[in-house]
Design an enzyme around this catalytic site. Structure first.
Site, PDB file in Angstrom:
ATOM      1  N   MET A   1       0.525  -2.677   8.692  1.00 53.65           N
ATOM      2  CA  MET A   1      -0.212  -2.907   7.453  1.00 53.65           C
ATOM      3  C   MET A   1      -1.149  -4.091   7.620  1.00 53.65           C
ATOM      4  SD  MET A   1      -0.801  -1.866   4.442  1.00 53.65           S
ATOM      5  CE  MET A   1      -2.133  -2.626   3.519  1.00 53.65           C
TER       6      MET A   1
ATOM      7  N   GLY B   1       3.146   2.557  10.338  1.00 53.09           N
ATOM      8  CA  GLY B   1       3.016   1.943  11.648  1.00 53.09           C
ATOM      9  C   GLY B   1       2.783   0.454  11.536  1.00 53.09           C
TER      10      GLY B   1
ATOM     11  N   GLU C   1       0.842  -1.190   0.000  1.00 53.24           N
ATOM     12  CA  GLU C   1       0.000   0.000   0.000  1.00 53.24           C
ATOM     13  C   GLU C   1       0.880   1.243   0.000  1.00 53.24           C
ATOM     14  OE1 GLU C   1      -3.752   2.038   2.414  1.00 53.24           O
ATOM     15  OE2 GLU C   1      -2.850   0.211   3.180  1.00 53.24           O
TER      16      GLU C   1
ATOM     17  N   GLU D   1      -5.307  -2.586  13.069  1.00 46.54           N
ATOM     18  CA  GLU D   1      -5.052  -3.467  11.924  1.00 46.54           C
ATOM     19  C   GLU D   1      -6.013  -4.655  11.913  1.00 46.54           C
ATOM     20  OE1 GLU D   1      -3.250  -2.125   9.768  1.00 46.54           O
ATOM     21  OE2 GLU D   1      -2.448  -0.609  11.124  1.00 46.54           O
TER      22      GLU D   1
END
Length: 973
Positions: A369, A367, A226, A404
């Site tokens: 994914m 931070g 991403e 997440e």
């Protein structure tokens, strides 16, 4: 001439290490002429032109300067860099056209592709120095497409991806006849329905310092896709609306070096191969966009647990890290199980696979994914124990683990149609993780922490050149729009939905959203429609929030007469039409302090609107914007705060957030008076009363609320309240107020400090709301006490207290608090400072996350020579620009220090020099660092012009990445 002539692909070679004019000097006029005239393209790098040797000299110089080895893969505006001249030449066929200027992409231009990829199979053959990626793409017509062209465009970054073979339905394809190549893309001409496209490419993960795509970090290979990393792995329609089933993903690697092979979904096969290699095959049954793809190969340790969902599914939970860090994974595991339970209880959402993996990676741009079934985490947000993590670290681990995991539904099962809709998944999921953290700890504390962060970062962004709506209209590099606006303000817009619709109404809207869109890529409008249709509430005016940038201002005026309070609210924003703003209000009786009107939500939908509260028995004090019910700036219409009312609310408000907010406004008034040398006794008395009452409050057990009520507003928050910022003056004024309060309450501060010390002595270390609050309050008292150090005797006393605190710390929280106090000491405290810094470094014993704290504490020190110290630390053997965490810990931290803004501009020049090196390594990080220079218009004329001049030098860099170019060009407008 090269880029427009016969050798456009050699642009990267020419610009490989520094500015083109310097390369001209390196080559010399005669050699450059031969270089231009030579037809033997493949032998250019090896000709006796001194080119290779002199480029290597420049490489060696930069290696020493930047702390990295081989020159890395870099996609840059004005030039692309590869690991060697040979690779550049071999890749010449991939991009035969000249690299173009940055292209701005607009939301209004979105259209579906003529084809979709319904399924994909992949094989990764991982070897040292190269990885071969073979992909099979199953192509189908896109029913949503209404255009004329039937060509399929695949994204691919030719600076990293070398095309080896291309076939369609088993037939080899010819360039020019069957497909065309251009920078960043491969266009397949009119593929038939049901076609299978096979690609074979070569990539070099070891050379990937951008940390986007497949790269190597320590003992492992891992991916970050991403927003646009998958195109750095292979050719593919790399956009979120192409959702394919990754049916078979096979990884092959050396078994001894990389015993762990992971990918999305569930493992379906594994085994040994020849030559000491092995394989693992994974499948993910859920369609997903390419940005959610992930694979990992490494030598890792792990912990294992299980979780059983409400419906009875048993889920295996595995957390991986480098073996020496495995003992720090337990808190993350507990946080994961809490997250799974909370999402079932609050939203009825269960996990949908049999396996949930998390991998900790030291070098990571973000931070964490949310890759489906295989989360990759920055080590800073997954590793934690009391010896290495502060309470803030523990809280962030819990929050990010939750964030997440919650993405499994809000981001993975339902994703965004295009990147302009990013807040659809991020704003919503930030809101969910904030609600989770509030339920796990203290809702009021969580709200205060979130609003403090919003005001310090997002309000500043809204007031600067990067101001944009939560749903942007355009971008050059999508990586630049992972912003506080998209995330934090986006979460505030989601919170307003809940405020307007109620918790129950919001849940109905969420249920309908998933019912309609599970397995789809959708838009913010789809979410709003689900919320409106589920509750019957017209949200058409509320939709303006998605397209309005800037922070709205709401002013108020009150009038009480004969038992009726008339509240007049006026809004001002960048929207052409009034926004729909929920204003939560409560009323307290002026005489008794009793809450006579409980929290009520007012719908502010007009430019100016009156609200009447009738039947009151006496005059009241209104408590406005309770819980910070909307991301706005609230101020009295007169421009003058009623300090008596603020003191009243700071003492009696039943809303925890507004009680804290009222005290903050009193402190703010006092600080600005100190800045203008006009501190009044009246304001000081109000502030002193609020401070003293809070400090001596022994009834409340919410120690964190008390601690936050004692902390003065941050310099960043204060800067957002003035039109022209003088950071040095604000720093001095805040320091003056802090010292005056510290002297006024020195006895009470020491008494509270000693009481807390005694209460904590011999108690088992815990990470819960009460224990965190006690440590937080004790450390706030320490900070105030150590600010008293004007005389040699006071300096000695402060140093002794801080050193004792440091040495006797029961965990990293107290250790950092003691060291932070010592780090800013000079005079009689200098020797204690140096001793503590040396001890902390030795105790770290190479632990990366602890060393990050060591760098940060020094970069944030309040010392006159802090820039010189930072420059020296930049040359420290443990510092490197290659690691984003380490870079942020020193360079990013210094940019937040007031010393960064010294009028001579030395801090700005230092950052610009860093950006020149950093942009070659990692454009995502360089562009984020550059954000510290783009607010020059907010500062006084002299300081602003010096900042702008350095920003212009950054803009003039060649090459410059698209990421950095976009930030600085916006900053210079």
């Amino acid at each position: 001439r090269l880029t427009k002539g016969r050798y456009p692909h050699l642009r990267g070679t020419l610009l490989q290490y520094h500015r083109p004019e310097e390369n001209m000097k390196l080559l010399g006029a005669k050699a450059f002429s031969v270089f231009l005239l030579s037809n033997a393209v493949t032998s250019i790098a090896f000709r006796p032109l001194s080119f290779g040797q002199q480029i290597q000299q420049k490489s060696n110089s930069l290696q020493q300067k930047c702390g990295w080895g081989d020159q890395k893969c870099l996609s840059a505006r004005g030039g692309s860099t590869l690991s060697s001249a040979t690779t550049t030449v071999l890749n010449s066929a991939v991009a035969s056209e000249e690299s173009t200027a940055p292209v701005e992409i607009f939301r209004k231009d979105y259209e579906p592709l003529p084809h979709v990829v319904s399924k994909i199979n992949m094989l990764f053959s991982i070897e040292e120095g190269k990885t071969i990626v073979t992909s099979e793409l199953f192509i189908e017509p896109n029913e949503s497409y209404n255009g004329e062209s039937r060509d399929l465009t695949l994204d691919g970054d030719e600076t990293c991806v070398k095309l080896l073979a291309l076939s369609l339905n088993g037939k080899d394809l010819e360039e020019g006849t069957d497909y065309t190549l251009a920078p960043g893309k491969l266009v397949l001409k009119n593929p038939p329905a049901g076609a299978v496209l096979k690609t074979v490419v070569e990539i070099v993960p070891e050379d990937n310092t951008q940390l986007s795509g497949l790269y190597k970090d320590g003992p492992m290979y891992c991916t970050q896709c991403e927003a646009m990393g998958f195109r750095r792995i292979t050719y593919y329609p790399d956009r979120p609306d192409i959702m394919a089933v990754f049916e078979n993903v096979r990884l092959e690697a050396d078994k001894e070096a990389y015993p762990i092979l992971l990918a999305n979904g569930n493992m379906i096969d594994s085994g040994d191969l020849d030559d000491g290699r092995h394989y693992a095959t994974w499948t993910d049954p859920y369609p997903k966009p390419s940005y959610l793809f992930c694979c990992v190969a490494g030598d890792l340790g792990k912990i294992h647990d299980t979780y059983t969902t409400t419906s009875g599914r048993k889920v295996d939970l595995q957390l991986f890290s480098e073996s020496h860090n495995v003992h720090k994974l337990d808190y993350a595991m507990e946080s994961l199980k809490k997250s799974m339970q909370w999402d079932e209880d609050r939203f009825g959402l269960e996990y949908d696979l049999d396996l949930y993996n998390i991998v900790a990676v030291d070098s990571f741009n973000m931070g964490a994914m949310e890759n489906k079934g295989l989360n990759v985490f920055n080590t800073a947000y997954v590793l934690a124990d009391k010896e290495t993590a502060t309470d803030g670290d523990f809280e962030r681990v819990e929050g990010v683990i939750g964030h997440e995991y919650f993405h499994n539904w809000t981001g993975n099962r339902v994703t965004c149609r295009d990147w302009f809709q990013l807040t659809l998944k991020e704003g919503l999921t930030v809101f969910r993780d904030q609600e989770f953290s509030g339920d796990m700890n203290s809702k009021a504390v969580n709200r205060i922490e979130n609003v403090r962060g919003l005001r310090a970062r997002q309000f500043a962004e809204d007031a600067g050149p990067m101001s944009h709506p939560i749903r942007p209209d355009s971008y050059i590099s999508m990586d630049n729009f992972y912003t506080a606006t998209v995330y934090s303000k986006g979460s505030e817009i989601i919170r307003m939905y809940q405020t307007l619709l109620s918790v129950e109404g919001f849940r109905k809207g969420m249920d309908l959203y998933f019912e309609r869109h599970d397995g789809s890529a959708v838009t913010c409008d789809d979410f709003l429609s689900a919320m409106s249709d589920a509750t019957g509430v017209d949200l058409s005016q509320f939709a303006l929030w998605y397209s309005t940038n800037g922070t709205p201002v709401v002013t108020y005026n009150t009038k009480y007469e004969d038992g009726t309070l008339v509240l007049t609210l006026t809004q001002k924003s960048n929207s052409d039409k009034p926004l729909h703003i929920p204003i939560s209000v409560g009323l307290l009786d002026k005489e008794t302090g009793e809450e006579v009107v409980a929290t009520k939500v007012l719908d502010l939908k007009e430019t100016t609107q009156e609200f009447k509260f009738e039947g009151l028995k006496g005059d009241v004090v209104p408590s406005l914007l309770r819980g910070f019910s909307a991301p706005v700036k609230l101020s009295p219409a007169s421009g003058e705060e009623d300090e008596e009312a603020l003191a009243y609310l700071a003492a009696r408000d039943t809303d925890g957030f507004n009680k804290w907010e009222s005290g903050q406004k009193l402190f703010t008034s006092l600080i600005f008076q100190a800045k203008d040398a006009e501190m009044t006794d009246k304001t000081y008395d109000f502030a002193k009363e609020a401070f003293g009452r809070t400090l001596t409050d022994k009834e409340s057990k919410d120690y964190s609320i008390i601690a936050y009520a004692l902390i003065l507003p941050s310099e960043g928050t204060l800067a957002e309240l003035v039109d022209v910022v003088d950071p040095i003056a604000i720093h001095k004024a805040r320091g003056a107020v802090k010292k005056r309060l510290a002297r006024e309450f020195a006895t009470e501060l020491k008494e509270r400090y000693d009481e807390l010390t005694a209460a904590m002595e011999g108690v088992e270390f815990k990470v819960d709301a009460e224990a965190i609050g006690m440590r937080r309050l004790r450390n706030v008292c320490l900070d105030y006490l150590c600010s008293i150090r004007e005389t040699p005797e006071e300096q000695t006393a402060a140093a002794e207290l801080a050193m004792s605190h440091f040495k006797e710390a029961s965990g990293m929280t107290d250790k950092v608090a003691g060291l932070s106090a010592l780090a800013s000491m000079d005079g009689e405290g200098a020797s204690a400072r140096d001793e503590a810094l040396e001890t902390f470094f030795k105790d770290a014993d190479g632990d990366a996350l602890v060393l990050n704290k060591w760098f940060t504490i020094q970069a944030m020190a309040d010392l006159p020579d802090v820039l010189d110290r930072v420059k020296k630390l930049k040359e420290h053997p443990d510092f490197t620009l290659k690691n984003p965490n380490r870079c942020r810990s020193l360079i990013g931290a210094f940019a937040m220090n007031t010393a960064f803004h010294e009028e001579n501009g030395a801090g700005y020049a230092f950052l610009r020099e860093i950006l020149e090196d950093l942009d070659l390594l990692n454009p995502q990080i360089s562009s984020r660092m550059a954000g510290s220079l783009i607010q020059w218009k907010k500062y006084d004329e002299k300081r602003g012009q010096v900042m702008k001049a350095e920003l212009q030098k950054v803009a003039d860099m060649k090459p410059i990445s698209d990421d950095l170019f976009e930030i600085v060009s916006r900053g210079l407008k």
